[in-house]
Design an enzyme around this catalytic site. Structure first.
Site, PDB file in Angstrom:
ATOM      1  N   SER A  64       0.796  -1.239   0.000  1.00  0.00           N
ATOM      2  CA  SER A  64       0.000   0.000   0.000  1.00  0.00           C
ATOM      3  C   SER A  64       0.820   1.276   0.000  1.00  0.00           C
ATOM      4  CB  SER A  64      -0.936   0.007   1.202  1.00  0.00           C
ATOM      5  OG  SER A  64      -2.050  -0.790   0.908  1.00  0.00           O
ATOM      6  N   LYS A  67       0.419   3.446  -2.920  1.00  0.00           N
ATOM      7  CA  LYS A  67      -0.739   4.342  -3.059  1.00  0.00           C
ATOM      8  C   LYS A  67      -0.306   5.808  -3.036  1.00  0.00           C
ATOM      9  CE  LYS A  67      -3.803   0.848  -1.067  1.00  0.00           C
ATOM     10  NZ  LYS A  67      -4.453   0.354   0.166  1.00  0.00           N
ATOM     11  N   TYR A 191      -4.023  -2.139 -10.106  1.00  0.00           N
ATOM     12  CA  TYR A 191      -3.867  -1.998  -8.645  1.00  0.00           C
ATOM     13  C   TYR A 191      -2.961  -3.102  -8.063  1.00  0.00           C
ATOM     14  CZ  TYR A 191      -5.090  -2.175  -3.707  1.00  0.00           C
ATOM     15  OH  TYR A 191      -5.000  -2.230  -2.333  1.00  0.00           O
ATOM     16  N   TYR A 243      -4.623   3.320   8.075  1.00  0.00           N
ATOM     17  CA  TYR A 243      -5.957   2.752   8.301  1.00  0.00           C
ATOM     18  C   TYR A 243      -6.485   3.171   9.663  1.00  0.00           C
ATOM     19  CZ  TYR A 243      -3.882   0.089   4.559  1.00  0.00           C
ATOM     20  OH  TYR A 243      -3.235  -0.247   3.413  1.00  0.00           O
ATOM     21  N   VAL A 261       1.109  -3.843   3.805  1.00  0.00           N
ATOM     22  CA  VAL A 261       1.065  -5.153   4.458  1.00  0.00           C
ATOM     23  C   VAL A 261       2.305  -6.006   4.180  1.00  0.00           C
ATOM     24  CG1 VAL A 261      -1.445  -5.352   4.715  1.00  0.00           C
ATOM     25  CG2 VAL A 261      -0.345  -6.169   2.623  1.00  0.00           C
TER      26      VAL A 261
HETATM   27  N1  GLU Z   1      -2.387  -5.229  -1.969  1.00  0.00           N
HETATM   28  C1  GLU Z   1      -2.914  -5.154  -0.635  1.00  0.00           C
HETATM   29  C2  GLU Z   1      -4.408  -5.332  -0.654  1.00  0.00           C
HETATM   30  O1  GLU Z   1      -5.046  -4.737  -1.450  1.00  0.00           O
HETATM   31  C3  GLU Z   1      -2.518  -3.859  -0.033  1.00  0.00           C
HETATM   32  C4  GLU Z   1      -2.947  -3.701   1.392  1.00  0.00           C
HETATM   33  C5  GLU Z   1      -1.912  -2.994   2.224  1.00  0.00           C
HETATM   34  O2  GLU Z   1      -0.729  -2.986   1.949  1.00  0.00           O
HETATM   35  O3  GLU Z   1      -2.315  -2.429   3.235  1.00  0.00           O
HETATM   36  O4  GLU Z   1      -4.963  -6.064   0.110  1.00  0.00           O
END
Ligand code: GLU
Length: 309
Positions: A64, A67, A191, A243, A261
């Site tokens: 993530s 992003k 994505y 988050y 993650v």
């Molecule tokens: N590719 C992961 C997902 O969409 C990213 C989530 C993350 O890194 O927090 O679940």
């Protein structure tokens, strides 16, 4: 003047007995294979000095954290118009929560939860074939890091494509509210590949240096975004980057940051340095357990918190 290398060495030494703590993300099978016993930390200051410790040169899945780069591209394309598609408020929910999305009629709370990032990918895809959008992101990140060796790990992207049921649900939901312009499979293809960017802590800290330096990379001279945009991306990272652990991260660390993650956390000390830490074991809210502890130690020892020393 703080001796940064000594600070990094002391953090590494003190955390050494705890390396391996936390739980490696296992909902993406390819990530479940990663050895938890790794820890890397890299700091790049705005005058271009690089300080590394531990596994700072081992590539990992930035997930993530990508992003932030995709958001930068999307803002470059459509500017403030982006905020018709996605909000700017902290979600207080898990990264892959679907509940809020229904309550808010398909407009995700912010660009850093999964739904928001999927909408951002859709924006970057405009006028492109999916493959070209991925290529654009990869070129952008290589340019930011000034390093052509940054790659996308296709195995991770494939693994997530095969198991990303919740992301398919989120994307279908948004499409039903007409907040995706492209077919769900195409948007998620982009994505999943952006999340599969594989970078070292040093590459990541270098790539994000523009956010610590008013939008320009002082080492390459590349002007990436305006100072105002850099400030605003930092504000989003501070409020939404972790988050439902965002408040806790601001409380303990006090720096804009974005977690993934894969166990990475990217953070910015505005006007001073960019930082990347990696340790694959995650805490309960899905952020790197030791990564967050290391950043708390770093902020405390340098006085870099944006809330004061
Ligand atoms: N590719 C992961 C997902 O969409 C990213 C989530 C993350 O890194 O927090 O679940």
């Amino acid at each position: 003047m703080t001796n940064l290398q000594a600070v990094l060495d002391s953090i590494h030494k003190e955390l050494a007995p705890r390396i391996g703590e936390g739980k490696v993300a296992d909902y993406i099978p390819e990530l479940a294979k990663i050895d938890a016993n790794q820890f890397g930390l890299s700091v790049v200051t705005v005058d271009g000095k690089v300080y590394n410790v531990g596994h700072a040169d081992v590539p990992f899945s930035i997930q993530s954290i990508s992003k932030v780069f995709m958001l930068t591209l999307a803002l470059g394309k459509v500017g403030e118009g982006l905020w018709k598609r996605v909000g700017r408020e902290p979600s207080g929910s898990a990264f892959n929560s679907i509940v809020q999305l229904e309550q808010e009629q398909g407009i995700p709370r912010n660009p850093f939860i999964n739904a928001g990032a999927i909408a951002v990918s859709d924006v970057v895809m405009a006028g492109h074939a999916p493959r070209e959008a991925i290529g654009e992101l990869l070129r952008f990140v290589r340019y930011l890091a000034d390093d052509e060796s940054v790659t996308i790990d296709d195995r991770v992207a494939k693994s997530e494509t095969q198991t990303g049921y919740r992301n398919f649900a989120l994307a279908n939901f948004m499409r039903s509210y007409r907040n995706l312009d492209h077919p769900v499979e195409h948007v998620l293809g982009v994505y999943f590949h952006q999340c599969a960017l594989s970078m070292t802590c040093e590459q990541l800290a270098k790539a994000g240096l523009f956010l610590a330096a008013r939008g320009s990379n002082p080492t390459t001279g590349h002007s990436v975004v305006s100072p105002k945009r850099a400030r605003r991306i930092n504000a989003l990272m501070l409020t939404c980057g972790h988050y439902d652990g965002s408040g806790d991260f601001a409380y303990h660390v006090g720096l804009p940051g974005k977690s993934g993650v894969g166990g990475g956390i990217f953070a910015v000390a505005p006007g001073i340095a960019s930082i990347a830490v990696w340790s694959p074991g995650l805490n309960k809210v899905g952020n790197s357990q030791l990564g967050a502890v290391a950043l708390e130690m770093l902020a405390a020892r340098t006085g870099w918190s944006v809330f004061g020393d």
